[in-house]
Write a protein that holds these residues in place. Sequence first.
Motif, PDB file in Angstrom:
ATOM      1  N   UNK A 149       0.829  -1.207   0.000  1.00 49.22           N
ATOM      2  CA  UNK A 149       0.000   0.000   0.000  1.00 49.22           C
ATOM      3  C   UNK A 149       0.859   1.252   0.000  1.00 49.22           C
ATOM      4  N   UNK A 150       1.911   1.251   0.838  1.00 54.04           N
ATOM      5  CA  UNK A 150       2.782   2.415   0.905  1.00 54.04           C
ATOM      6  C   UNK A 150       3.511   2.645  -0.405  1.00 54.04           C
ATOM      7  N   UNK A 151       3.808   1.559  -1.106  1.00 50.38           N
ATOM      8  CA  UNK A 151       4.558   1.652  -2.361  1.00 50.38           C
ATOM      9  C   UNK A 151       3.645   1.770  -3.581  1.00 50.38           C
ATOM     10  N   UNK A 152       2.360   1.902  -3.361  1.00 50.19           N
ATOM     11  CA  UNK A 152       1.385   2.031  -4.457  1.00 50.19           C
ATOM     12  C   UNK A 152       1.502   0.878  -5.445  1.00 50.19           C
ATOM     13  N   UNK A 153       1.826  -0.304  -4.915  1.00 49.48           N
ATOM     14  CA  UNK A 153       1.912  -1.496  -5.746  1.00 49.48           C
ATOM     15  C   UNK A 153       3.239  -1.679  -6.459  1.00 49.48           C
ATOM     16  N   UNK A 154       4.132  -0.704  -6.371  1.00 43.71           N
ATOM     17  CA  UNK A 154       5.454  -0.814  -7.013  1.00 43.71           C
ATOM     18  C   UNK A 154       6.401  -1.503  -6.039  1.00 43.71           C
ATOM     19  N   UNK A 155       6.470  -2.813  -6.122  1.00 45.63           N
ATOM     20  CA  UNK A 155       7.177  -3.591  -5.109  1.00 45.63           C
ATOM     21  C   UNK A 155       8.621  -3.910  -5.452  1.00 45.63           C
ATOM     22  N   UNK A 156       9.150  -3.260  -6.464  1.00 38.95           N
ATOM     23  CA  UNK A 156      10.569  -3.398  -6.794  1.00 38.95           C
ATOM     24  C   UNK A 156      11.139  -2.041  -7.178  1.00 38.95           C
ATOM     25  N   UNK A 157      12.338  -1.772  -6.688  1.00 39.99           N
ATOM     26  CA  UNK A 157      13.113  -0.647  -7.204  1.00 39.99           C
ATOM     27  C   UNK A 157      13.925  -1.156  -8.382  1.00 39.99           C
ATOM     28  N   UNK A 158      13.982  -0.380  -9.443  1.00 35.97           N
ATOM     29  CA  UNK A 158      14.700  -0.779 -10.640  1.00 35.97           C
ATOM     30  C   UNK A 158      15.730   0.289 -11.009  1.00 35.97           C
ATOM     31  N   UNK A 159      16.940  -0.182 -11.336  1.00 32.68           N
ATOM     32  CA  UNK A 159      18.035   0.718 -11.682  1.00 32.68           C
ATOM     33  C   UNK A 159      18.642   0.276 -13.020  1.00 32.68           C
ATOM     34  N   UNK A 160      18.984   1.262 -13.848  1.00 27.26           N
ATOM     35  CA  UNK A 160      19.563   0.960 -15.161  1.00 27.26           C
ATOM     36  C   UNK A 160      20.696   1.932 -15.456  1.00 27.26           C
ATOM     37  N   UNK A 161      21.765   1.401 -16.045  1.00 20.95           N
ATOM     38  CA  UNK A 161      22.930   2.211 -16.406  1.00 20.95           C
ATOM     39  C   UNK A 161      23.411   1.771 -17.779  1.00 20.95           C
ATOM     40  N   UNK A 162      23.612   2.736 -18.674  1.00 23.41           N
ATOM     41  CA  UNK A 162      24.149   2.450 -20.004  1.00 23.41           C
ATOM     42  C   UNK A 162      25.163   3.524 -20.366  1.00 23.41           C
ATOM     43  N   UNK A 163      26.258   3.101 -21.008  1.00 25.99           N
ATOM     44  CA  UNK A 163      27.292   4.047 -21.421  1.00 25.99           C
ATOM     45  C   UNK A 163      27.715   3.758 -22.848  1.00 25.99           C
ATOM     46  N   UNK A 164      28.120   4.816 -23.544  1.00 27.57           N
ATOM     47  CA  UNK A 164      28.579   4.709 -24.920  1.00 27.57           C
ATOM     48  C   UNK A 164      29.964   5.338 -25.018  1.00 27.57           C
ATOM     49  N   UNK A 165      30.898   4.614 -25.637  1.00 28.86           N
ATOM     50  CA  UNK A 165      32.251   5.112 -25.864  1.00 28.86           C
ATOM     51  C   UNK A 165      32.450   5.294 -27.359  1.00 28.86           C
ATOM     52  N   UNK A 166      32.746   6.525 -27.789  1.00 28.66           N
ATOM     53  CA  UNK A 166      32.937   6.806 -29.206  1.00 28.66           C
ATOM     54  C   UNK A 166      34.223   7.601 -29.414  1.00 28.66           C
ATOM     55  N   UNK A 167      34.837   7.395 -30.569  1.00 23.58           N
ATOM     56  CA  UNK A 167      36.038   8.156 -30.921  1.00 23.58           C
ATOM     57  C   UNK A 167      35.620   9.535 -31.411  1.00 23.58           C
ATOM     58  N   UNK A 168      36.285  10.574 -30.895  1.00 19.60           N
ATOM     59  CA  UNK A 168      35.906  11.935 -31.263  1.00 19.60           C
ATOM     60  C   UNK A 168      37.011  12.662 -32.019  1.00 19.60           C
ATOM     61  N   UNK A 169      38.153  12.036 -32.170  1.00 23.95           N
ATOM     62  CA  UNK A 169      39.248  12.685 -32.878  1.00 23.95           C
ATOM     63  C   UNK A 169      40.572  12.060 -32.499  1.00 23.95           C
TER      64      UNK A 169
END
Length: 245
Positions: A149-169
């Motif tokens: 009830x306190x979590x309004x039905x959202x019973x999981x915390x979810x975390x996401x991380x994404x990174x991109x490495x590109x050549x710039x010069x």
Amino acid sequence: MIFALALIAALQSPAAVDRFEPLTLTDDRACTADQSLCVGLVYETRGGEPFFSPVVRTPDALPTPPENASGEVETYQPWVGLMRLAHGGYLAGVEMGSSSMYSGGGGQATELRLYRLDAKGDAGAAPVLTVPIRGSLIIRACFSEEDMEQRAGACHDEYSFDAVLTASGEAGDMPVFDYVTTATAYPRGASRSEDSLEKPPLKPADLVTVRDPKCSYSRRFTFDAAAGEYRPDSKLQDCSDYTMP
């Protein structure tokens, strides 16, 4: 423990320098579209220390690393990018993955270790750049009907991380890289360092995925020849909430 690369060359066709060529990952190797170059990992021991060392082979002659050769829970695979440098060497990477499972959730993360290889396809023992590139975690947040009830039905915390490495010069013999990260959390206000049940009850408007400005940032890496590695233009953020399962 050190993990390095194997570069396998059948026929080295010309290609543009200072950019990453996409590789296709199959089994224990990652190859260019024309199969002229493949990056693989070969396990061996030297002086009693185990590691993946670089070798030069044709694709069909590449030895297969023993399964779980390192004896660790981490996983290793070639990164799906390859750069041919102007001086004749290469930059290629290893993805090191780790994961954890726990009650009601789990997490996984991937670190990129970029190596410099000489014109023969031999890599140095240490990576020239190491950065996190992926992370995904789900953490249980409800343990009773009151919690739901306190979590309004959202019973999981979810975390996401994404990174991109590109050549710039190019800066001297080595390219410059841009490193751009994006981190998100669900629901609004989720934090691994805080007890969500001690916060005010969630509302329907809080059940959204929110970008974390602290861990969504960009850095520029240039090669420090004296140190033999890449250095960022400013310190990387501590984003272990997203990159440590």
